[in-house]
Scaffold this active site. Structure first.
Site, PDB file in Angstrom:
ATOM      1  N   ILE A  87     -61.052  83.465  88.944  1.00  0.00           N
ATOM      2  CA  ILE A  87     -60.268  84.504  88.252  1.00  0.00           C
ATOM      3  C   ILE A  87     -61.165  85.634  87.742  1.00  0.00           C
ATOM      4  O   ILE A  87     -60.692  86.756  87.542  1.00  0.00           O
ATOM      5  CB  ILE A  87     -59.446  83.869  87.102  1.00  0.00           C
ATOM      6  CG1 ILE A  87     -58.249  84.735  86.748  1.00  0.00           C
ATOM      7  CG2 ILE A  87     -60.311  83.586  85.892  1.00  0.00           C
ATOM      8  CD1 ILE A  87     -57.266  84.041  85.807  1.00  0.00           C
TER       9      ILE A  87
ATOM     10  N   HIS B 122     -66.194  71.057  90.039  1.00  0.00           N
ATOM     11  CA  HIS B 122     -65.961  72.159  90.978  1.00  0.00           C
ATOM     12  C   HIS B 122     -67.291  72.718  91.439  1.00  0.00           C
ATOM     13  O   HIS B 122     -68.287  72.666  90.715  1.00  0.00           O
ATOM     14  CB  HIS B 122     -65.131  73.267  90.324  1.00  0.00           C
ATOM     15  CG  HIS B 122     -65.666  73.758  89.014  1.00  0.00           C
ATOM     16  ND1 HIS B 122     -65.484  73.065  87.839  1.00  0.00           N
ATOM     17  CD2 HIS B 122     -66.390  74.856  88.686  1.00  0.00           C
ATOM     18  CE1 HIS B 122     -66.056  73.720  86.850  1.00  0.00           C
ATOM     19  NE2 HIS B 122     -66.629  74.815  87.338  1.00  0.00           N
TER      20      HIS B 122
HETATM   21  P1  5GP Z   1     -67.680  76.615  84.984  1.00  0.00           P
HETATM   22  O1  5GP Z   1     -68.289  77.450  83.924  1.00  0.00           O
HETATM   23  O2  5GP Z   1     -66.877  75.470  84.417  1.00  0.00           O
HETATM   24  O3  5GP Z   1     -68.633  76.200  86.054  1.00  0.00           O
HETATM   25  O4  5GP Z   1     -66.674  77.572  85.754  1.00  0.00           O
HETATM   26  C1  5GP Z   1     -65.314  77.664  85.493  1.00  0.00           C
HETATM   27  C2  5GP Z   1     -64.788  78.857  86.260  1.00  0.00           C
HETATM   28  O5  5GP Z   1     -63.381  78.802  86.298  1.00  0.00           O
HETATM   29  C3  5GP Z   1     -65.178  80.213  85.652  1.00  0.00           C
HETATM   30  O6  5GP Z   1     -65.966  80.951  86.587  1.00  0.00           O
HETATM   31  C4  5GP Z   1     -63.823  80.877  85.369  1.00  0.00           C
HETATM   32  O7  5GP Z   1     -63.809  82.262  85.658  1.00  0.00           O
HETATM   33  C5  5GP Z   1     -62.875  80.100  86.267  1.00  0.00           C
HETATM   34  N1  5GP Z   1     -61.524  80.014  85.756  1.00  0.00           N
HETATM   35  C6  5GP Z   1     -61.150  79.691  84.482  1.00  0.00           C
HETATM   36  N2  5GP Z   1     -59.801  79.677  84.384  1.00  0.00           N
HETATM   37  C7  5GP Z   1     -59.321  79.993  85.613  1.00  0.00           C
HETATM   38  C8  5GP Z   1     -57.994  80.141  86.135  1.00  0.00           C
HETATM   39  O8  5GP Z   1     -56.992  79.983  85.444  1.00  0.00           O
HETATM   40  N3  5GP Z   1     -57.889  80.479  87.448  1.00  0.00           N
HETATM   41  C9  5GP Z   1     -58.983  80.653  88.255  1.00  0.00           C
HETATM   42  N4  5GP Z   1     -58.760  80.992  89.524  1.00  0.00           N
HETATM   43  N5  5GP Z   1     -60.248  80.522  87.787  1.00  0.00           N
HETATM   44  C10 5GP Z   1     -60.405  80.196  86.491  1.00  0.00           C
END
Ligand code: 5GP
Length: 123
Positions: free
Chosen positions: A36, A106
């Site tokens: 996002i 992820h």
């Molecule tokens: P992390 O920091 O956990 O590795 O990455 C989480 C990712 O999820 C972030 O890059 C953030 O932008 C993405 N993200 C968070 N909420 C959403 C959402 O509702 N939809 C999508 N497509 N991505 C999301």
């Protein structure tokens, strides 16, 4: 350490279709969709459909079939976008020090530009 899976995390909601995403790949074990808040021209998130908190949880508990499907999807998504030729990055943030925001395993696929040094700061 995060080890208990939280069914209210954002990706669990995406998997239940309570929050929309624009899937770019889906099979029995895997879903992939654009981040996002993209940090590069290509920024895709690949997630297993199973309830895994982190790469450690996934590596320890997922079936061979799930693990194979996951990495095949990562490879396919990168190849389809021509990323292997120019180079790209895969990232799996884990826990507090890793800056993991969403506690559902992820992998980020980032590409389409030179991504610079691996980390913002050195040790
Ligand atoms: P992390 O920091 O956990 O590795 O990455 C989480 C990712 O999820 C972030 O890059 C953030 O932008 C993405 N993200 C968070 N909420 C959403 C959402 O509702 N939809 C999508 N497509 N991505 C999301």
């Amino acid at each position: 350490m995060m080890s208990v899976y939280d069914d209210n995390n954002v990706f669990a909601k995406i998997l239940r279709r309570e929050i929309p995403c624009q899937p770019v790949y889906e099979d029995e074990h895997v879903l992939a969709f654009p981040d996002i808040a993209p940090k590069a021209p290509v920024h895709i998130l690949v997630i297993p459909k199973g309830r895994y908190v982190s790469v450690v949880d996934f590596g320890a508990r997922a079936s061979t079939e799930e693990i194979t499907a996951f990495w095949r999807a990562v490879a396919k998504l990168a190849a389809e976008r021509g990323l292997p030729d120019s180079g790209f990055r895969t990232i799996a943030n884990t826990g507090l020090n890793g800056g993991q925001e969403v506690p559902h395993f992820h992998v980020h696929i980032l590409g389409g530009r030179a991504l610079g040094p691996m980390l913002a700061h050195t040790a």
